[in-house]
Design an enzyme around this catalytic site. Structure first.
Site, mmCIF file in Angstrom:
data_model
loop_
_atom_site.group_PDB
_atom_site.id
_atom_site.type_symbol
_atom_site.label_atom_id
_atom_site.label_comp_id
_atom_site.label_asym_id
_atom_site.label_seq_id
_atom_site.Cartn_x
_atom_site.Cartn_y
_atom_site.Cartn_z
ATOM 1 N N GLY A 193 3.360 2.215 -7.070
ATOM 2 C CA GLY A 193 2.354 2.253 -6.002
ATOM 3 C C GLY A 193 1.010 2.700 -6.542
ATOM 4 O O GLY A 193 0.932 3.638 -7.343
ATOM 5 N N GLN B 138 6.674 -6.098 0.214
ATOM 6 C CA GLN B 138 6.833 -7.427 -0.400
ATOM 7 C C GLN B 138 7.318 -7.371 -1.849
ATOM 8 O O GLN B 138 8.061 -8.254 -2.281
ATOM 9 C CB GLN B 138 5.575 -8.270 -0.254
ATOM 10 C CG GLN B 138 4.307 -7.643 -0.775
ATOM 11 C CD GLN B 138 3.310 -8.682 -1.258
ATOM 12 O OE1 GLN B 138 3.537 -9.880 -1.138
ATOM 13 N NE2 GLN B 138 2.206 -8.221 -1.821
ATOM 14 N N HIS C 22 -4.217 1.503 -14.835
ATOM 15 C CA HIS C 22 -3.895 0.236 -14.160
ATOM 16 C C HIS C 22 -5.019 -0.055 -13.161
ATOM 17 O O HIS C 22 -4.901 0.192 -11.960
ATOM 18 C CB HIS C 22 -2.541 0.329 -13.453
ATOM 19 C CG HIS C 22 -2.237 -0.882 -12.622
ATOM 20 N ND1 HIS C 22 -2.016 -2.115 -13.167
ATOM 21 C CD2 HIS C 22 -2.147 -1.051 -11.278
ATOM 22 C CE1 HIS C 22 -1.801 -2.987 -12.192
ATOM 23 N NE2 HIS C 22 -1.883 -2.365 -11.045
ATOM 24 N N ARG D 169 -4.606 -0.738 0.210
ATOM 25 C CA ARG D 169 -6.056 -0.509 0.314
ATOM 26 C C ARG D 169 -6.586 -1.295 1.499
ATOM 27 O O ARG D 169 -6.481 -2.521 1.531
ATOM 28 C CB ARG D 169 -6.699 -1.005 -0.975
ATOM 29 C CG ARG D 169 -8.127 -0.595 -1.146
ATOM 30 C CD ARG D 169 -8.483 -0.804 -2.604
ATOM 31 N NE ARG D 169 -9.840 -0.458 -2.882
ATOM 32 C CZ ARG D 169 -10.286 -0.251 -4.108
ATOM 33 N NH1 ARG D 169 -9.482 -0.350 -5.132
ATOM 34 N NH2 ARG D 169 -11.547 0.047 -4.320
ATOM 35 N N ASN E 244 -3.125 8.240 -0.534
ATOM 36 C CA ASN E 244 -1.829 8.176 -1.212
ATOM 37 C C ASN E 244 -1.354 9.500 -1.789
ATOM 38 O O ASN E 244 -0.149 9.670 -2.017
ATOM 39 C CB ASN E 244 -1.852 7.098 -2.295
ATOM 40 C CG ASN E 244 -1.561 5.737 -1.696
ATOM 41 O OD1 ASN E 244 -0.541 5.569 -1.053
ATOM 42 N ND2 ASN E 244 -2.470 4.795 -1.863
ATOM 43 N N ASP F 20 0.405 -5.834 -16.432
ATOM 44 C CA ASP F 20 -0.806 -6.119 -17.215
ATOM 45 C C ASP F 20 -0.416 -6.585 -18.624
ATOM 46 O O ASP F 20 -1.000 -7.532 -19.162
ATOM 47 C CB ASP F 20 -1.663 -4.860 -17.293
ATOM 48 C CG ASP F 20 -1.836 -4.224 -15.911
ATOM 49 O OD1 ASP F 20 -2.705 -4.668 -15.171
ATOM 50 O OD2 ASP F 20 -1.039 -3.332 -15.570
HETATM 51 P P1 NAI Z 1 3.491 -3.669 0.799
HETATM 52 O O1 NAI Z 1 2.318 -3.269 1.642
HETATM 53 O O2 NAI Z 1 4.171 -4.961 1.035
HETATM 54 O O3 NAI Z 1 4.591 -2.532 0.874
HETATM 55 C C1 NAI Z 1 4.228 -1.184 0.799
HETATM 56 C C2 NAI Z 1 5.377 -0.391 1.341
HETATM 57 O O4 NAI Z 1 5.029 0.989 1.267
HETATM 58 C C3 NAI Z 1 5.682 -0.728 2.798
HETATM 59 O O5 NAI Z 1 7.057 -0.940 2.920
HETATM 60 C C4 NAI Z 1 5.200 0.509 3.537
HETATM 61 O O6 NAI Z 1 5.953 0.773 4.711
HETATM 62 C C5 NAI Z 1 5.412 1.577 2.473
HETATM 63 N N1 NAI Z 1 4.623 2.763 2.795
HETATM 64 C C6 NAI Z 1 3.470 2.856 3.462
HETATM 65 N N2 NAI Z 1 3.138 4.149 3.648
HETATM 66 C C7 NAI Z 1 4.105 4.877 3.060
HETATM 67 C C8 NAI Z 1 4.363 6.256 2.961
HETATM 68 N N3 NAI Z 1 3.530 7.147 3.517
HETATM 69 N N4 NAI Z 1 5.463 6.661 2.283
HETATM 70 C C9 NAI Z 1 6.303 5.754 1.753
HETATM 71 N N5 NAI Z 1 6.151 4.423 1.865
HETATM 72 C C10 NAI Z 1 5.057 3.995 2.515
HETATM 73 O O7 NAI Z 1 2.982 -3.545 -0.704
HETATM 74 P P2 NAI Z 1 3.598 -4.158 -2.027
HETATM 75 O O8 NAI Z 1 2.951 -5.443 -2.300
HETATM 76 O O9 NAI Z 1 5.069 -4.068 -1.977
HETATM 77 O O10 NAI Z 1 2.993 -3.128 -3.101
HETATM 78 C C11 NAI Z 1 3.419 -1.785 -3.157
HETATM 79 C C12 NAI Z 1 2.493 -0.981 -4.035
HETATM 80 O O11 NAI Z 1 2.565 -1.435 -5.384
HETATM 81 C C13 NAI Z 1 1.013 -1.052 -3.648
HETATM 82 O O12 NAI Z 1 0.445 0.233 -3.801
HETATM 83 C C14 NAI Z 1 0.439 -1.986 -4.693
HETATM 84 O O13 NAI Z 1 -0.941 -1.767 -4.881
HETATM 85 C C15 NAI Z 1 1.244 -1.581 -5.897
HETATM 86 N N6 NAI Z 1 1.280 -2.525 -7.013
HETATM 87 C C16 NAI Z 1 1.279 -2.001 -8.267
HETATM 88 C C17 NAI Z 1 1.342 -2.812 -9.369
HETATM 89 C C18 NAI Z 1 1.320 -2.231 -10.756
HETATM 90 O O14 NAI Z 1 1.256 -3.021 -11.690
HETATM 91 N N7 NAI Z 1 1.380 -0.928 -10.967
HETATM 92 C C19 NAI Z 1 1.396 -4.269 -9.220
HETATM 93 C C20 NAI Z 1 1.422 -4.725 -7.867
HETATM 94 C C21 NAI Z 1 1.360 -3.862 -6.807
#
Ligand code: NAI
Length: 328
Positions: free
Chosen positions: A130, A15, A187, A92, A105, A159
């Site tokens: 991530g 997303q 974070h 998570r 992870n 943040d």
């Molecule tokens: P999402 O669940 O929509 O997308 C995650 C993607 O990672 C999916 O396309 C999935 O297929 C892929 N994925 C799953 N397992 C994997 C693997 N083994 N190798 C490679 N890709 C894999 O999640 P979203 O909302 O796009 O968030 C992605 C990450 O960003 C999450 O870990 C979330 O917690 C993190 N995040 C970090 C922020 C920050 O400020 N640092 C802010 C918001 C989210």
């Protein structure tokens, strides 16, 4: 016409990326005269989801989009990449503790590090998004020994932006008038949003806040817990538009430089400043110039603020301990 820049993105069917890829292809990250090639990675099971994403990328007819690659092989995705955005991670799950998330992870970021070491340009810029982002960045660096650790950073910009907006709302001033905000640390909810150095024009933000209790009782906890508040407000979905926006802000500042008289918060390898020992990826105030970040040194920190900074540091040490056996 400039030659295209190769941007690799993992988790590209997720997303955040649905809010990110189109903005990058439109030139919002690297400028309206910079062609880009998108090198998109996701896991094998997610490959069918690329069909719609790529169809929409073409349907936007972006003049700057010079090529699209989709793959489940990180080495293919990172091949010759100038910029790598590591967004992909296991979400998570229910009843999953932070240490379980770390364990789930770690293999992803071990693989990312190795593939970067083999395939990416030597001056690649890698942003880890991530979660848990700081420790994932640490794992990636450890597995990319041929790349300079200063090529890596972890994202705390969301943040930082949240902190700016809370102050802007409180003081009824435009966000762009606020300078020198800091979010220190991890974070996670141990991060320390610190407005004690922030300014609006010639005034310090602290001097303009007439009820100082607001800082401890509202500002700090609201910024720390904003991620959870968004998940509740979005009925289970986490921040995506604002995370994508923060990625663009972070990369723009890193590549093109921070504005005069200001700094931003970035998770970077500690150089020992502010009693944060080397070896963790910790969010510091940084200035950027010529594509390099530099930790802002010599800020005065009160004993109680130092305690808050140490608390977040201790959490990072605990996270490193939890994955130590996986790096051996
Ligand atoms: P999402 O669940 O929509 O997308 C995650 C993607 O990672 C999916 O396309 C999935 O297929 C892929 N994925 C799953 N397992 C994997 C693997 N083994 N190798 C490679 N890709 C894999 O999640 P979203 O909302 O796009 O968030 C992605 C990450 O960003 C999450 O870990 C979330 O917690 C993190 N995040 C970090 C922020 C920050 O400020 N640092 C802010 C918001 C989210």
């Amino acid at each position: 016409m400039k030659s295209p820049i190769r941007i690799a993105v993992t988790g590209a069917t997720g997303q955040i990326c649905y809010n990110l890829l189109y903005r990058i292809a439109a030139g919002e990250m690297l400028g309206k005269d910079q062609p880009v090639i998108l090198q998109l990675h996701d896991i094998t099971e997610a490959q069918p989801l690329f069909d719609g994403i790529v169809m929409e990328l073409y349907d936007c007819a972006f003049p700057l989009l010079s090529g699209i690659i989709t793959t489940d092989n990180p080495e293919v995705a990172f091949n010759n990449a100038d910029i790598v955005l590591l967004v992909g991670a296991r979400p998570r799950g229910e009843n999953m503790e932070r240490k379980d998330l770390l364990a789930a992870n770690s293999p992803i970021f071990i693989q990312n590090g190795r593939a970067l070491n083999t395939a990416a340009k030597r001056n690649v810029k890698v942003l880890v998004v991530g979660n848990p982002a700081n420790t994932n960045a640490y794992i990636t660096i450890k597995n990319a020994p041929d790349l300079d650790p200063s090529n890596f950073s972890a994202m705390l910009r969301l943040d930082h932006n949240r902190a700016l907006s809370q102050v802007a709302l409180k003081l009824h001033v435009p966000v762009s008038d606020i300078k020198r905000m800091i979010v220190w640390g991890n974070h996670s909810n141990t991060q320390f949003p610190d407005l004690s150095h922030a300014t609006v024009g010639n005034n310090s933000v602290s001097s303009l806040i007439t009820d100082p209790a607001w800082i401890e009782n509202y500002f700090i906890p609201v910024v720390q817990k904003r991620g959870t508040a968004i998940i509740e407000a979005r009925r289970g979905k986490s921040s995506a538009a604002s995370a994508a926006n923060a990625i663009i802000n972070h990369m723009q500042d890193w590549i093109f430089g921070t504005r005069e008289g200001d700094w931003v918060s970035m998770g970077v390898p500690s150089n020992g400043s502010y009693d944060i020992p080397r070896g963790v990826i910790y969010s510091f105030p940084v200035t950027c110039q010529n594509g390099q970040y530099k930790i802002v040194e010599g800020l005065e920190i009160s004993p109680s603020d130092r305690e808050k900074m140490q608390k977040s540091y201790q959490e990072l040490v605990t996270e490193q301990e939890a994955i130590k056996h996986l790096l051996a």
